[in-house]
Design a protein around this motif. Sequence first.
Motif, PDB file in Angstrom:
ATOM      1  N   ALA A  49      -5.437  -3.974  10.815  1.00 23.42           N
ATOM      2  CA  ALA A  49      -5.276  -4.243   9.384  1.00 23.42           C
ATOM      3  C   ALA A  49      -5.260  -2.944   8.593  1.00 23.42           C
ATOM      4  CB  ALA A  49      -6.391  -5.164   8.885  1.00 23.42           C
ATOM      5  N   LEU A  50      -6.181  -2.039   8.907  1.00 24.48           N
ATOM      6  CA  LEU A  50      -6.222  -0.742   8.223  1.00 24.48           C
ATOM      7  C   LEU A  50      -4.923   0.023   8.442  1.00 24.48           C
ATOM      8  CD1 LEU A  50      -7.697   1.488   6.639  1.00 24.48           C
ATOM      9  CD2 LEU A  50      -8.598   2.286   8.836  1.00 24.48           C
ATOM     10  N   ALA A  51      -4.432   0.043   9.664  1.00 22.65           N
ATOM     11  CA  ALA A  51      -3.206   0.780   9.984  1.00 22.65           C
ATOM     12  C   ALA A  51      -2.008   0.220   9.230  1.00 22.65           C
ATOM     13  CB  ALA A  51      -2.955   0.744  11.489  1.00 22.65           C
ATOM     14  N   ILE A  52      -1.873  -1.092   9.211  1.00 16.42           N
ATOM     15  CA  ILE A  52      -0.757  -1.723   8.502  1.00 16.42           C
ATOM     16  C   ILE A  52      -0.846  -1.419   7.008  1.00 16.42           C
ATOM     17  CG2 ILE A  52       0.237  -3.933   7.784  1.00 16.42           C
ATOM     18  CD1 ILE A  52      -0.558  -5.009  10.595  1.00 16.42           C
ATOM     19  N   LEU A  53      -2.014  -1.634   6.431  1.00 13.76           N
ATOM     20  CA  LEU A  53      -2.174  -1.432   4.990  1.00 13.76           C
ATOM     21  C   LEU A  53      -1.989   0.031   4.597  1.00 13.76           C
ATOM     22  CD1 LEU A  53      -5.187  -3.813   4.398  1.00 13.76           C
ATOM     23  CD2 LEU A  53      -2.840  -4.128   3.549  1.00 13.76           C
ATOM     24  N   ALA A  54      -2.510   0.947   5.386  1.00 14.24           N
ATOM     25  CA  ALA A  54      -2.361   2.370   5.068  1.00 14.24           C
ATOM     26  C   ALA A  54      -0.892   2.781   5.096  1.00 14.24           C
ATOM     27  CB  ALA A  54      -3.176   3.221   6.040  1.00 14.24           C
ATOM     28  N   GLU A  55      -0.160   2.293   6.076  1.00 15.70           N
ATOM     29  CA  GLU A  55       1.275   2.596   6.174  1.00 15.70           C
ATOM     30  C   GLU A  55       2.034   1.959   5.023  1.00 15.70           C
ATOM     31  OE1 GLU A  55       4.878   4.041   7.668  1.00 15.70           O
ATOM     32  OE2 GLU A  55       2.912   4.478   8.539  1.00 15.70           O
ATOM     33  N   HIS A  56       1.699   0.736   4.706  1.00 17.02           N
ATOM     34  CA  HIS A  56       2.416  -0.013   3.680  1.00 17.02           C
ATOM     35  C   HIS A  56       2.114   0.495   2.267  1.00 17.02           C
ATOM     36  CE1 HIS A  56       4.299  -3.358   1.620  1.00 17.02           C
ATOM     37  NE2 HIS A  56       3.170  -3.582   0.978  1.00 17.02           N
ATOM     38  N   LEU A  57       0.849   0.652   1.960  1.00 17.70           N
ATOM     39  CA  LEU A  57       0.446   1.005   0.597  1.00 17.70           C
ATOM     40  C   LEU A  57       0.541   2.494   0.299  1.00 17.70           C
ATOM     41  CD1 LEU A  57      -2.716  -1.273   0.321  1.00 17.70           C
ATOM     42  CD2 LEU A  57      -0.488  -1.646  -0.773  1.00 17.70           C
ATOM     43  N   ASN A  58       0.428   3.305   1.347  1.00 16.98           N
ATOM     44  CA  ASN A  58       0.424   4.758   1.183  1.00 16.98           C
ATOM     45  C   ASN A  58      -0.697   5.190   0.229  1.00 16.98           C
ATOM     46  OD1 ASN A  58       1.360   7.262   1.947  1.00 16.98           O
ATOM     47  ND2 ASN A  58       2.775   7.408   0.235  1.00 16.98           N
ATOM     48  N   ASP A  59      -1.812   4.459   0.279  1.00 17.62           N
ATOM     49  CA  ASP A  59      -2.976   4.741  -0.554  1.00 17.62           C
ATOM     50  C   ASP A  59      -4.222   4.412   0.267  1.00 17.62           C
ATOM     51  OD1 ASP A  59      -5.220   4.382  -2.313  1.00 17.62           O
ATOM     52  OD2 ASP A  59      -3.815   4.292  -3.988  1.00 17.62           O
ATOM     53  N   PRO A  60      -4.877   5.435   0.822  1.00 22.99           N
ATOM     54  CA  PRO A  60      -6.020   5.185   1.702  1.00 22.99           C
ATOM     55  C   PRO A  60      -7.142   4.364   1.064  1.00 22.99           C
ATOM     56  CG  PRO A  60      -5.317   7.458   1.901  1.00 22.99           C
ATOM     57  CD  PRO A  60      -4.543   6.856   0.766  1.00 22.99           C
ATOM     58  N   ALA A  61      -7.468   4.616  -0.198  1.00 18.54           N
ATOM     59  CA  ALA A  61      -8.558   3.885  -0.850  1.00 18.54           C
ATOM     60  C   ALA A  61      -8.224   2.402  -0.983  1.00 18.54           C
ATOM     61  CB  ALA A  61      -8.867   4.498  -2.219  1.00 18.54           C
TER      62      ALA A  61
END
Length: 105
Positions: A49-61
């Motif tokens: 989930a973290l990997a997908i969201l980080a790639e998608h959102l381009n916003d770590p926080a």
Amino acid sequence: MKRFSGDRTIDGVKASVDGRPLDPRLDLHRYTANGFEWSYEGDEPRQLALAILAEHLNDPADAKSLVEPFMKAVVANFDNEWEMTSADIDAALQALGSGSLRAAS
């Protein structure tokens, strides 16, 4: 539009974005040393989930803040083989009440 996919193979699980291996983003948070998994709630699906969201959102926080609900609502419900587009992720985030978050193009 990015295309995310996962598959269980004889060699283990594979997760990719646009045909290349998905970065587990251990630099943001290490939930597990065991790689990705899905179809249940736990540390390996949390890492996915973290990997997908980080790639998608381009916003770590933002990615880190959405890991738990995204893992429970989406990743824990993936089949053995799955595919999601950027639009699918946006729709899932909107359904989770995070509609104001958008992927960086």
